[in-house]
Enzyme design. Structure first.
Site, PDB file in Angstrom:
ATOM      1  N   LYS A 182       0.767  -1.192  -0.146  1.00 48.73           N
ATOM      2  CA  LYS A 182      -0.463  -0.484   0.269  1.00 48.73           C
ATOM      3  C   LYS A 182       1.295   1.171   0.141  1.00 48.73           C
ATOM      4  O   LYS A 182       0.541   2.119   0.163  1.00 48.73           O
ATOM      5  CB  LYS A 182      -0.949  -0.026   0.814  1.00 48.73           C
ATOM      6  CG  LYS A 182      -1.724  -1.064   1.431  1.00 48.73           C
ATOM      7  CD  LYS A 182      -2.568  -0.929   2.694  1.00 48.73           C
ATOM      8  CE  LYS A 182      -2.534  -2.406   3.274  1.00 48.73           C
ATOM      9  NZ  LYS A 182      -2.963  -2.507   4.836  1.00 48.73           N
ATOM     10  N   ARG A 226      15.577  -9.100   5.454  1.00 49.19           N
ATOM     11  CA  ARG A 226      15.433  -8.721   3.715  1.00 49.19           C
ATOM     12  C   ARG A 226      15.062  -7.760   2.825  1.00 49.19           C
ATOM     13  O   ARG A 226      13.300  -7.700   2.522  1.00 49.19           O
ATOM     14  CB  ARG A 226      15.852 -10.207   2.739  1.00 49.19           C
ATOM     15  CG  ARG A 226      15.920 -10.067   1.785  1.00 49.19           C
ATOM     16  CD  ARG A 226      16.178 -11.982   1.525  1.00 49.19           C
ATOM     17  NE  ARG A 226      17.165 -12.200   1.926  1.00 49.19           N
ATOM     18  CZ  ARG A 226      17.467 -13.435   1.439  1.00 49.19           C
ATOM     19  NH1 ARG A 226      17.222 -14.226   0.049  1.00 49.19           N
ATOM     20  NH2 ARG A 226      18.744 -14.149   1.965  1.00 49.19           N
TER      21      ARG A 226
HETATM   22  N1   CP Z   1      22.117 -17.910   1.391  1.00 49.09           N
HETATM   23  C1   CP Z   1      20.605 -17.915   0.959  1.00 49.09           C
HETATM   24  O1   CP Z   1      20.521 -16.858   0.791  1.00 49.09           O
HETATM   25  O2   CP Z   1      19.408 -18.745   0.963  1.00 49.09           O
HETATM   26  P1   CP Z   1      17.941 -18.115   0.690  1.00 49.09           P
HETATM   27  O3   CP Z   1      17.824 -16.648  -0.355  1.00 49.09           O
HETATM   28  O4   CP Z   1      17.324 -18.931   0.359  1.00 49.09           O
HETATM   29  O5   CP Z   1      17.669 -17.221   2.124  1.00 49.09           O
END
Ligand code: CP
Length: 306
Positions: free
Chosen positions: A83, A104
């Site tokens: 959003k 991430r």
């Molecule tokens: N090694 C690693 O970062 O794997 P993923 O992308 O599955 O987290």
């Protein structure tokens, strides 16, 4: 009160602090039940704006094995980012719910922005093509466990050295240890970035860049294979041309030392033939297990739990 600490880059911890972290991971490996209540009542948030299997699930398993609980999202589209919410606002919200956050993000620096606005420790779980510090902690712990030390060896890094963030983080981290020699094996389009070779030159750390794996494999103590990072290519044609440039098979392994270990951050696509998986030198699934122990140690350390 402990000072708020984040993990953005493997260099955020001194070599001595990393030794302590690896020693703790080693203790956890030998005595999982002894650590099963260390995080009772604590909550980890996993905020993943990019796909992951290992990193997210090993963080979640690490917290659960420490007695804590987990909240989070595995897809930006199932969060309010869809959003238009900013990372800065999201982390302010997460700080109200959780004690620690692993993030991430496809944009380089996004976890750093989060850390600057956060009141809880933030761990960079991979930002674009930039850094992946907890993969590096995993790699260092694996090397230390298999080789007995983090000094005096030759490591070949092979594949996508341009976009592979695990490669950039690992070279940075290993540049602080004595007697490391790097051999970069890649097609010319996927060479390691200039800022990294410049850093190695400034520190007088030996490295060479080659295209053919067969030419250098006999010299290696470790071979760190990587996948070609499809998601970071600007055009499909280049990816298709380069994706199978290296395939590690029995023929190439016959040229390697009897004690050369193969590492890979995973996921693997085609760059290591499955026929290698039973070779005693294939350490990439063991590496995944070390990843969980080191993340358990990192969570305890950042939360200041003895
Ligand atoms: N090694 C690693 O970062 O794997 P993923 O992308 O599955 O987290």
């Amino acid at each position: 009160m402990e000072k708020l600490r984040h993990m953005m880059n493997p260099l955020d911890f001194s070599v001595e602090e990393l030794e302590e972290l690896f020693d703790l991971a080693g203790k956890i490996e030998k005595d999982l039940p002894g650590y099963s209540h260390k995080c009772d009542g604590k909550i980890l948030a996993t905020c993943f704006y990019e796909p992951s299997t290992r990193t997210r699930l090993s963080f979640e398993t690490a917290m659960i094995r420490l007695g804590g609980q987990v909240i989070g999202f595995a897809d930006a589209n199932s969060s309010s980012a869809a959003k238009g919410e900013s990372v800065a606002d999201t982390i302010r919200v997460i700080s109200c719910f959780a004690d620690i956050c692993a993030m991430r993000h496809p944009k380089e620096g996004a976890p750093m922005v989060a850390a600057s606005k956060s009141t809880i420790p933030v761990i960079n779980a991979g930002d674009g093509g930039h850094q992946h510090p907890t993969q590096t902690l995993t790699d260092l712990l694996t090397i230390r466990s298999l080789y007995g030390s983090l000094k005096n060896f030759t490591i070949g890094l092979c594949g996508d050295l341009k976009f592979g963030r695990t490669v950039h983080s690992l070279i940075n981290a290993l540049s602080r240890y004595e007697g490391i020699r790097f051999i970069f094996i890649s097609p010319k389009e996927l060479k390691v970035p200039d800022y990294i070779t410049e850093m190695l030159r400034q520190k007088n750390i030996p490295y060479e860049e080659v295209i053919k794996l067969e030419e250098v494999i006999p010299q290696l103590d470790f071979l760190y294979m990587t996948r070609v990072q499809k998601e970071r290519f600007f055009n499909e044609e280049d990816y298709i041309r380069l994706r199978n440039f290296y395939i590690l098979d029995k023929e190439k392994m016959a040229l390697a030392k009897e004690k050369m270990f193969i590492l890979h951050p995973l996921p693997r696509v085609n760059e290591i033939s499955v026929e290698i998986d039973d070779d005693p030198r294939a350490a990439y699934f063991k590496q995944v297990q070390y990843g969980m122990y080191v993340r358990m140690a990192l969570i305890l350390t950042l939360l200041g739990i003895k």
